[in-house]
Design an enzyme around this catalytic site. Structure first.
Site, PDB file in Angstrom:
ATOM      1  N   HIS A  35       0.827  -1.207   0.000  1.00 13.09           N
ATOM      2  CA  HIS A  35       0.000   0.000   0.000  1.00 13.09           C
ATOM      3  C   HIS A  35       0.864   1.261   0.000  1.00 13.09           C
ATOM      4  O   HIS A  35       0.561   2.222  -0.711  1.00 13.09           O
ATOM      5  CB  HIS A  35      -0.947   0.006   1.208  1.00 13.09           C
ATOM      6  CG  HIS A  35      -2.236  -0.691   0.970  1.00 13.09           C
ATOM      7  ND1 HIS A  35      -2.342  -2.054   0.892  1.00 13.09           N
ATOM      8  CD2 HIS A  35      -3.488  -0.197   0.786  1.00 13.09           C
ATOM      9  CE1 HIS A  35      -3.603  -2.382   0.680  1.00 13.09           C
ATOM     10  NE2 HIS A  35      -4.311  -1.272   0.605  1.00 13.09           N
ATOM     11  N   LYS A 100     -10.073  -7.851   8.076  1.00 11.27           N
ATOM     12  CA  LYS A 100     -10.750  -8.144   9.341  1.00 11.27           C
ATOM     13  C   LYS A 100     -10.537  -6.964  10.272  1.00 11.27           C
ATOM     14  O   LYS A 100      -9.528  -6.272  10.202  1.00 11.27           O
ATOM     15  CB  LYS A 100     -10.253  -9.452   9.967  1.00 11.27           C
ATOM     16  CG  LYS A 100      -8.823  -9.418  10.442  1.00 11.27           C
ATOM     17  CD  LYS A 100      -8.428 -10.745  11.076  1.00 11.27           C
ATOM     18  CE  LYS A 100      -6.973 -10.672  11.543  1.00 11.27           C
ATOM     19  NZ  LYS A 100      -6.523 -11.933  12.107  1.00 11.27           N
TER      20      LYS A 100
END
Length: 183
Positions: A35, A100
């Site tokens: 990222h 999650k």
């Protein structure tokens, strides 16, 4: 509900926190190191290794594939580690994220403002999830090992809508319901 990538606005508009989905098509993987590199490319005005428009990124660092398998265990990574990067990718056209755990307010606002969706994959079900991954190939940042960006072909990948574009958060809903039932 069944979804096929790339996602469109009308796909996202139908989804509500708590819905279960099965995703088919192409999804991409990336964790925090990847990222950071993607955001650097965006800031430099350079092309990303894939076009994020309508796509889903799964926050996963899969284990190596066993012979004859597309991938090893592929359980979700904690999503808040990607929160500093997610809004810029959403602005670039990303339509979905799978991981999650809860997201910060900036990510949740970006989800609402750009008609995006955040799904959770069930932690602890990594081997089961891997069965829905039919193909996997590294497309960028091979030097990151399990955190390299992969293009994966999935069929009926199971996920649960956590944050919808209407501002709902399944974690908050569940907590409120639990507190009401236990008074």
């Amino acid at each position: 509900m069944k979804l096929t990538t790339p996602l469109k606005d009308h796909d996202i508009e139908k989804l509500k926190a708590g819905d279960t989905v099965k995703i088919s098509g192409i999804i991409y993987t990336a964790r925090d190191a990847a990222h950071a590199r993607l955001i650097k490319l965006l800031e430099e005005g350079k092309d990303l290794p894939f076009d994020p428009k309508g796509q889903i990124i799964y926050y996963v660092g899969p284990t190596p594939a066993k012979p004859g398998k597309a991938i090893g265990s592929a359980g979700p990574t904690t999503s808040y580690r990607m929160d500093p990067y997610a809004p810029k990718l959403i602005e670039a056209g990303l339509k979905g994220m799978i991981g999650k755990g809860a997201r910060n307010q900036e990510v949740r606002d970006s989800i609402i403002n750009h008609k995006t969706i955040y799904f959770a994959a069930v932690g602890g079900a990594a081997a089961l999830i891997a069965q829905s991954i039919k193909k996997s190939e590294v497309i960028a940042y091979d030097d990151l090992g399990s955190e390299a960006i992969r293009k994966m072909e999935v069929v009926d990948f199971p996920a649960i809508v956590i944050n919808d574009l209407y501002g709902n958060d399944l974690y908050e809903i569940g907590q409120k319901e639990y507190n009401c039932e236990n008074k």
